[in-house]
Scaffold this motif. Structure first.
Motif, mmCIF file in Angstrom:
data_model
loop_
_atom_site.group_PDB
_atom_site.id
_atom_site.type_symbol
_atom_site.label_atom_id
_atom_site.label_comp_id
_atom_site.label_asym_id
_atom_site.label_seq_id
_atom_site.Cartn_x
_atom_site.Cartn_y
_atom_site.Cartn_z
ATOM 1 N N ASN A 171 1.410 -13.362 2.084
ATOM 2 C CA ASN A 171 1.308 -14.371 1.036
ATOM 3 C C ASN A 171 0.501 -15.584 1.503
ATOM 4 O OD1 ASN A 171 1.997 -15.555 -1.551
ATOM 5 N ND2 ASN A 171 3.403 -16.877 -0.441
ATOM 6 N N GLU A 172 0.628 -15.948 2.780
ATOM 7 C CA GLU A 172 -0.073 -17.123 3.299
ATOM 8 C C GLU A 172 -1.588 -16.929 3.319
ATOM 9 O OE1 GLU A 172 1.726 -17.747 7.083
ATOM 10 O OE2 GLU A 172 3.414 -18.921 6.284
ATOM 11 N N TYR A 173 -2.061 -15.683 3.454
ATOM 12 C CA TYR A 173 -3.501 -15.450 3.466
ATOM 13 C C TYR A 173 -4.118 -15.650 2.081
ATOM 14 C CZ TYR A 173 -3.167 -13.584 8.195
ATOM 15 O OH TYR A 173 -2.950 -13.444 9.532
ATOM 16 N N ASP A 174 -3.315 -15.457 1.035
ATOM 17 C CA ASP A 174 -3.769 -15.700 -0.331
ATOM 18 C C ASP A 174 -5.095 -14.993 -0.619
ATOM 19 O OD1 ASP A 174 -3.543 -16.765 -2.890
ATOM 20 O OD2 ASP A 174 -4.680 -18.570 -2.378
ATOM 21 N N ALA A 175 -5.192 -13.724 -0.240
ATOM 22 C CA ALA A 175 -6.435 -12.967 -0.423
ATOM 23 C C ALA A 175 -6.597 -12.503 -1.867
ATOM 24 C CB ALA A 175 -6.449 -11.764 0.513
ATOM 25 N N ASP A 176 -7.847 -12.346 -2.283
ATOM 26 C CA ASP A 176 -8.113 -11.838 -3.633
ATOM 27 C C ASP A 176 -7.746 -10.360 -3.737
ATOM 28 O OD1 ASP A 176 -9.274 -14.259 -4.715
ATOM 29 O OD2 ASP A 176 -10.966 -13.885 -3.383
ATOM 30 N N THR A 177 -8.029 -9.610 -2.673
ATOM 31 C CA THR A 177 -7.708 -8.182 -2.632
ATOM 32 C C THR A 177 -6.940 -7.891 -1.354
ATOM 33 O OG1 THR A 177 -9.720 -7.615 -3.853
ATOM 34 C CG2 THR A 177 -8.655 -5.844 -2.626
ATOM 35 N N ILE A 178 -5.846 -7.137 -1.475
ATOM 36 C CA ILE A 178 -5.011 -6.791 -0.318
ATOM 37 C C ILE A 178 -4.979 -5.273 -0.158
ATOM 38 C CG2 ILE A 178 -2.691 -6.879 0.671
ATOM 39 C CD1 ILE A 178 -2.205 -9.421 -0.930
ATOM 40 N N CYS A 179 -5.321 -4.804 1.035
ATOM 41 C CA CYS A 179 -5.259 -3.369 1.345
ATOM 42 C C CYS A 179 -4.250 -3.171 2.470
ATOM 43 C CB CYS A 179 -6.630 -2.853 1.780
ATOM 44 S SG CYS A 179 -7.958 -3.151 0.591
ATOM 45 N N LEU A 180 -3.185 -2.430 2.217
ATOM 46 C CA LEU A 180 -2.128 -2.217 3.201
ATOM 47 C C LEU A 180 -2.149 -0.767 3.687
ATOM 48 C CD1 LEU A 180 0.824 -4.085 1.435
ATOM 49 C CD2 LEU A 180 -0.776 -4.993 3.129
ATOM 50 N N GLN A 181 -1.967 -0.595 4.989
ATOM 51 C CA GLN A 181 -1.880 0.749 5.568
ATOM 52 C C GLN A 181 -0.456 0.997 6.079
ATOM 53 O OE1 GLN A 181 -4.667 -1.352 7.189
ATOM 54 N NE2 GLN A 181 -5.523 -0.911 5.183
ATOM 55 N N GLU A 182 -0.120 2.290 6.195
ATOM 56 C CA GLU A 182 1.197 2.729 6.663
ATOM 57 C C GLU A 182 2.323 2.198 5.776
ATOM 58 O OE1 GLU A 182 2.434 2.993 10.683
ATOM 59 O OE2 GLU A 182 0.391 3.059 11.464
ATOM 60 N N VAL A 183 2.174 2.326 4.484
ATOM 61 C CA VAL A 183 3.197 1.889 3.536
ATOM 62 C C VAL A 183 4.016 3.105 3.101
ATOM 63 C CG1 VAL A 183 3.660 0.770 1.328
ATOM 64 C CG2 VAL A 183 1.710 0.024 2.708
ATOM 65 N N GLN A 184 5.301 3.076 3.345
ATOM 66 C CA GLN A 184 6.176 4.151 2.863
ATOM 67 C C GLN A 184 6.344 4.033 1.351
ATOM 68 O OE1 GLN A 184 8.938 3.870 6.819
ATOM 69 N NE2 GLN A 184 9.943 4.534 4.966
ATOM 70 N N GLU A 185 6.449 5.168 0.706
ATOM 71 C CA GLU A 185 6.524 5.164 -0.753
ATOM 72 C C GLU A 185 7.735 4.389 -1.259
ATOM 73 O OE1 GLU A 185 6.309 8.270 -4.552
ATOM 74 O OE2 GLU A 185 6.485 9.039 -2.511
ATOM 75 N N ASN A 186 8.894 4.578 -0.611
ATOM 76 C CA ASN A 186 10.089 3.867 -1.084
ATOM 77 C C ASN A 186 9.990 2.366 -0.842
ATOM 78 O OD1 ASN A 186 10.299 4.438 1.735
ATOM 79 N ND2 ASN A 186 12.491 4.002 1.674
ATOM 80 N N HIS A 187 9.311 1.970 0.240
ATOM 81 C CA HIS A 187 9.132 0.540 0.495
ATOM 82 C C HIS A 187 8.132 -0.067 -0.483
ATOM 83 C CE1 HIS A 187 10.592 1.017 4.933
ATOM 84 N NE2 HIS A 187 11.568 1.078 4.040
ATOM 85 N N TYR A 188 7.155 0.732 -0.898
ATOM 86 C CA TYR A 188 6.222 0.245 -1.921
ATOM 87 C C TYR A 188 6.972 -0.015 -3.223
ATOM 88 C CZ TYR A 188 2.727 0.406 -5.608
ATOM 89 O OH TYR A 188 1.979 0.124 -6.724
ATOM 90 N N GLU A 189 7.807 0.941 -3.618
ATOM 91 C CA GLU A 189 8.513 0.825 -4.897
ATOM 92 C C GLU A 189 9.571 -0.274 -4.874
ATOM 93 O OE1 GLU A 189 10.024 4.738 -5.379
ATOM 94 O OE2 GLU A 189 8.125 5.577 -6.097
ATOM 95 N N ASP A 190 10.281 -0.382 -3.728
ATOM 96 C CA ASP A 190 11.414 -1.322 -3.662
ATOM 97 C C ASP A 190 11.008 -2.742 -3.277
ATOM 98 O OD1 ASP A 190 12.964 0.861 -4.246
ATOM 99 O OD2 ASP A 190 13.556 1.226 -2.167
ATOM 100 N N PHE A 191 9.895 -2.881 -2.543
ATOM 101 C CA PHE A 191 9.551 -4.203 -2.018
ATOM 102 C C PHE A 191 8.132 -4.662 -2.371
ATOM 103 C CE2 PHE A 191 7.884 -6.852 1.518
ATOM 104 C CZ PHE A 191 8.659 -7.976 1.298
ATOM 105 N N PHE A 192 7.124 -3.902 -1.935
ATOM 106 C CA PHE A 192 5.751 -4.388 -2.060
ATOM 107 C C PHE A 192 5.277 -4.500 -3.506
ATOM 108 C CE2 PHE A 192 5.562 -2.961 2.395
ATOM 109 C CZ PHE A 192 5.094 -4.132 2.961
ATOM 110 N N GLU A 193 5.566 -3.495 -4.328
ATOM 111 C CA GLU A 193 5.100 -3.569 -5.727
ATOM 112 C C GLU A 193 5.720 -4.769 -6.449
ATOM 113 O OE1 GLU A 193 4.358 -0.656 -9.545
ATOM 114 O OE2 GLU A 193 6.121 -0.300 -8.291
ATOM 115 N N PRO A 194 7.051 -4.966 -6.394
ATOM 116 C CA PRO A 194 7.620 -6.152 -7.056
ATOM 117 C C PRO A 194 7.083 -7.456 -6.483
ATOM 118 C CG PRO A 194 9.345 -4.566 -6.512
ATOM 119 C CD PRO A 194 8.105 -4.098 -5.833
ATOM 120 N N GLU A 195 6.922 -7.526 -5.149
ATOM 121 C CA GLU A 195 6.437 -8.747 -4.520
ATOM 122 C C GLU A 195 5.011 -9.062 -4.963
ATOM 123 O OE1 GLU A 195 7.582 -11.112 -2.030
ATOM 124 O OE2 GLU A 195 9.471 -10.445 -2.897
#
Length: 205
Positions: A171-195
């Motif tokens: 969040n501190e980087y405030d980038a226009d586009t964010i590309c994340l690697q090694e994201v587990q599907e359940n962590h994407y659904e439960d944490f990253f997507e809502p965030e």
């Protein structure tokens, strides 16, 4: 590992793998032994209970109330001591207890907060015509792989802990586009997507 190893090619790495694997095994065993030695030292000093249900009773020591609030953030004075959380019903108007202790939880000894080194960023400049945009590429180290990561204390690899650190830094980087690697599907659904969606991003797995 205390000894670093370098390989000039994939073939070189493959041919040397058996010796390299032994180095990893020895490093993991040494790390586990050091951790157990630290725990035993704390147990002998009365600072580490055999189980969380035990309350160490040492002569000349007593529990000291440090806060009466819904949350508490440990300070440097709390390092290497236990914290006990008691949950009771309180009258909000006068502060009087409405019940006996409903739940009591004792923590492991408080450890010093992990100080992260500042990242050295390279400034590549930007255009003055307003057409510049920022891209963040971040390998978050999937939780399924984190348990075998030897360069970090095990408590810092607990997902419930380091997901908050990840969210804060990203969040501190405030980038226009964010590309994340090694994201587990359940962590994407439960944490990253809502965030990410809460911050105005369109998320795609």
């Amino acid at each position: 590992m205390k000894e670093k190893s370098y390989h000039c090619s994939a073939q070189c790495f493959s041919s040397d793998w058996e010796r390299h694997k032994i180095c990893h095994h020895n490093a993991a065993a040494e790390s586990k032994t050091n951790l157990e030695n630290q725990k035993e030292l704390l147990r002998r000093s009365g600072s580490w209970p055999q189980s969380l249900e035990e309350i160490p009773e040492q002569e000349g020591e007593e529990w000291v109330q440090v806060a009466s609030s819904e949350t508490y953030e440990p300070s440097n004075d709390d390092i290497n001591t236990l914290l006990m959380l008691e949950c009771v019903a309180i009258d909000p108007e006068n502060g009087n207890r409405l019940s006996q202790v409903q739940r009591r939880v004792i923590t492991n000894p408080v450890i010093a907060f992990l100080v992260c080194s500042t990242r050295r960023m390279i400034d590549i400049g930007s255009n003055d015509d307003g057409s510049a945009f920022s891209v963040l590429s971040y390998n978050i180290l999937a939780d399924i792989h984190a348990k075998s990561y030897l360069r970090c204390p095990t408590w810092a690899l607990e997902w419930e802990y380091y997901k908050l650190k990840l969210g804060k830094e990203i969040n501190e980087y405030d980038a226009d586009t964010i590309c994340l690697q090694e994201v587990q599907e359940n962590h994407y659904e439960d944490f990253f997507e809502p965030e990410l969606t809460s911050r105005g991003y369109s998320a795609l797995y």
